[in-house]
Write a protein that holds these residues in place. Structure first.
Motif, PDB file in Angstrom:
ATOM      1  N   ARG A 102       0.820  -1.209   0.000  1.00  0.00           N
ATOM      2  CA  ARG A 102       0.000   0.000   0.000  1.00  0.00           C
ATOM      3  C   ARG A 102       0.860   1.267   0.000  1.00  0.00           C
ATOM      4  O   ARG A 102       2.056   1.240   0.267  1.00  0.00           O
ATOM      5  CB  ARG A 102      -0.937  -0.012   1.207  1.00  0.00           C
ATOM      6  CG  ARG A 102      -1.891  -1.177   1.233  1.00  0.00           C
ATOM      7  CD  ARG A 102      -2.920  -1.060   0.133  1.00  0.00           C
ATOM      8  NE  ARG A 102      -3.881  -2.156   0.229  1.00  0.00           N
ATOM      9  CZ  ARG A 102      -4.327  -2.837  -0.814  1.00  0.00           C
ATOM     10  NH1 ARG A 102      -3.927  -2.538  -2.030  1.00  0.00           N
ATOM     11  NH2 ARG A 102      -5.192  -3.805  -0.647  1.00  0.00           N
ATOM     12  N   GLY A 120       0.523  -2.586   4.828  1.00  0.00           N
ATOM     13  CA  GLY A 120      -0.323  -1.399   4.933  1.00  0.00           C
ATOM     14  C   GLY A 120       0.353  -0.098   4.560  1.00  0.00           C
ATOM     15  O   GLY A 120       1.574  -0.020   4.376  1.00  0.00           O
ATOM     16  N   ASP A 137      -1.487  -0.628   8.669  1.00  0.00           N
ATOM     17  CA  ASP A 137      -0.999   0.706   8.338  1.00  0.00           C
ATOM     18  C   ASP A 137      -0.084   1.224   9.449  1.00  0.00           C
ATOM     19  O   ASP A 137      -0.358   1.033  10.637  1.00  0.00           O
ATOM     20  CB  ASP A 137      -2.168   1.693   8.197  1.00  0.00           C
ATOM     21  CG  ASP A 137      -3.061   1.402   7.000  1.00  0.00           C
ATOM     22  OD1 ASP A 137      -2.704   0.559   6.156  1.00  0.00           O
ATOM     23  OD2 ASP A 137      -4.127   2.030   6.915  1.00  0.00           O
TER      24      ASP A 137
END
Length: 154
Positions: A102, A120, A137
């Motif tokens: 990501r 994340g 994340d």
């Protein structure tokens, strides 16, 4: 316009403006690479790979079919990605498992990322870590298997 070294083997026509592809890199037909990326020497990008903008792919990295890399990701030297959880010679799965990196994630040198894992947004994988499950994340993970040691404030 991308800058492609004369000793690179680039079959894809989807290379973004400002991207640099260095010598001995192989990019297969169908691969999609965004703009302003740096694809260092001795790398491989298979045909069913999507790489966003502003991505750095350091030397010795091979991205296999199903890998998805969002914008602003850093992948350190010799990081290893896999897409088959039960590999056998000449035996192929019905579908390869994808790895998703990501926005803003960083992967340290020599880290190993197992099939089906998502890293994340803004997460960091330490050098040499073995990532066996999703990383949230902003998490920082290290070790084998990789474990969260802290979270970053972004």
């Amino acid at each position: 316009m991308p800058k492609i070294h004369e000793l690179a083997d680039v079959k894809s026509s989807y290379i973004g403006d400002g991207t640099r592809v260095w010598q001995y890199s192989v990019i297969l037909e169908g691969a999609k690479i965004g703009k302003d990326c740096n694809i260092c020497a001795h790398t491989l990008v298979e045909g069913d790979v999507v790489i966003g903008d502003n991505v750095t792919l350091k030397s010795g990295v091979y991205l296999w079919d199903g890998t998805r890399v969002e914008d602003n990701v850093f992948i350190g030297p010799n990081a290893t990605f896999t897409n088959d959880s039960m590999p056998r010679s000449k035996v192929y799965p019905e579908e390869f498992k994808s790895i998703n990196l990501r926005f803003g994630a960083s992967i340290g040198a020599n880290a190993t990322i197992l099939p089906g894992v998502t890293i994340g947004r803004f997460a960091m994988v330490g050098a040499g870590a073995v990532v066996t499950k999703d990383v949230p994340d902003c998490a920082v993970v290290v070790g084998n298997p990789a474990k969260i040691i802290r979270y970053l404030k972004v």
